[in-house]
Design a protein around this motif. Structure first.
Motif, mmCIF file in Angstrom:
data_model
loop_
_atom_site.group_PDB
_atom_site.id
_atom_site.type_symbol
_atom_site.label_atom_id
_atom_site.label_comp_id
_atom_site.label_asym_id
_atom_site.label_seq_id
_atom_site.Cartn_x
_atom_site.Cartn_y
_atom_site.Cartn_z
ATOM 1 N N ALA A 121 23.589 115.366 21.002
ATOM 2 C CA ALA A 121 22.903 114.627 22.064
ATOM 3 C C ALA A 121 21.867 113.664 21.495
ATOM 4 O O ALA A 121 21.712 112.547 22.001
ATOM 5 N N ALA A 122 21.176 114.082 20.438
ATOM 6 C CA ALA A 122 20.190 113.195 19.812
ATOM 7 C C ALA A 122 20.886 111.962 19.228
ATOM 8 O O ALA A 122 20.417 110.831 19.397
ATOM 9 N N ALA A 123 22.012 112.187 18.551
ATOM 10 C CA ALA A 123 22.769 111.052 18.002
ATOM 11 C C ALA A 123 23.299 110.173 19.127
ATOM 12 O O ALA A 123 23.212 108.940 19.058
ATOM 13 N N HIS A 124 23.824 110.789 20.175
ATOM 14 C CA HIS A 124 24.364 110.061 21.324
ATOM 15 C C HIS A 124 23.295 109.159 21.936
ATOM 16 O O HIS A 124 23.543 107.984 22.237
ATOM 17 N N GLU A 125 22.093 109.687 22.114
ATOM 18 C CA GLU A 125 21.003 108.897 22.681
ATOM 19 C C GLU A 125 20.665 107.708 21.779
ATOM 20 O O GLU A 125 20.445 106.593 22.268
ATOM 21 N N THR A 126 20.662 107.930 20.487
ATOM 22 C CA THR A 126 20.402 106.846 19.530
ATOM 23 C C THR A 126 21.487 105.770 19.628
ATOM 24 O O THR A 126 21.184 104.576 19.613
ATOM 25 N N TRP A 127 22.733 106.189 19.735
ATOM 26 C CA TRP A 127 23.827 105.237 19.830
ATOM 27 C C TRP A 127 23.732 104.417 21.117
ATOM 28 O O TRP A 127 23.936 103.195 21.090
ATOM 29 N N ILE A 128 23.440 105.079 22.226
ATOM 30 C CA ILE A 128 23.327 104.363 23.497
ATOM 31 C C ILE A 128 22.175 103.361 23.424
ATOM 32 O O ILE A 128 22.290 102.221 23.891
ATOM 33 N N GLU A 129 21.077 103.762 22.794
ATOM 34 C CA GLU A 129 19.948 102.833 22.620
ATOM 35 C C GLU A 129 20.388 101.635 21.780
ATOM 36 O O GLU A 129 20.015 100.496 22.068
ATOM 37 N N GLU A 130 21.193 101.877 20.779
ATOM 38 C CA GLU A 130 21.718 100.787 19.938
ATOM 39 C C GLU A 130 22.585 99.836 20.765
ATOM 40 O O GLU A 130 22.450 98.620 20.665
#
Length: 158
Positions: A121-130
């Protein structure tokens, strides 16, 4: 060649604008989803459906009935069953018969599943922010509210 004055050129109809909106939403969704699928596979050896199941179970710490999980994810019981079987095998999810009804299974994250999902989920949030970082907070809030209204109106009518 004769060109029409600017004030006589018609703007596209509301229906055409809505069609353009749909195409843009669909394209953005497909592009982002495709990239998410690739990154989940690359970084976590996982699939988007597995991530979605883990996310749903994370929101329900006491677990969910398999039938409720299927309804929540808008997929068939068969699809969820296959994913759950693999998650149980991997030690990320536990499955138990519902008290008083052995035909109904309750599934929930294991401690390992909770840790794994938290990482994903932390990686997913970072990707969506990207992907969406150029969208201002106010625009994101407005678009989200508009889409929520659409969903509510559409679901109420169907």
């Amino acid at each position: 060649m004769v060109s029409a004055p600017l004030d006589t050129i018609e703007r596209p109809s509301a229906a055409k604008e809505r069609l353009r909106l749909w195409i843009r939403l669909l394209r953005a969704s497909r592009l982002i989803e495709g990239e998410l699928r690739e990154r989940l596979k690359r970084d976590f050896d996982s699939t988007l459906p597995r991530f979605d199941v883990l996310a749903a179970l994370y929101r329900q710490p006491d677990g969910m009935l398999m039938s409720d999980l299927s309804r929540f994810l808008l997929v068939s019981n068969g699809n969820v069953t296959g994913i759950i079987e693999r998650l149980v095998k991997d030690g990320l999810v536990s499955r138990a018969a519902r008290e008083g009804d052995r035909r109904a299974s309750i599934v929930k994250l294991t401690a390992t599943g909770e840790r794994r999902f938290t990482e994903m989920a932390a990686a997913h949030e970072t990707w969506i922010e990207e992907f969406l970082g150029d969208v201002s907070r106010s625009d994101a809030e407005r678009l989200s509210a508009t889409l929520k209204t659409f969903r509510s109106n559409w679901e109420d009518g169907h």
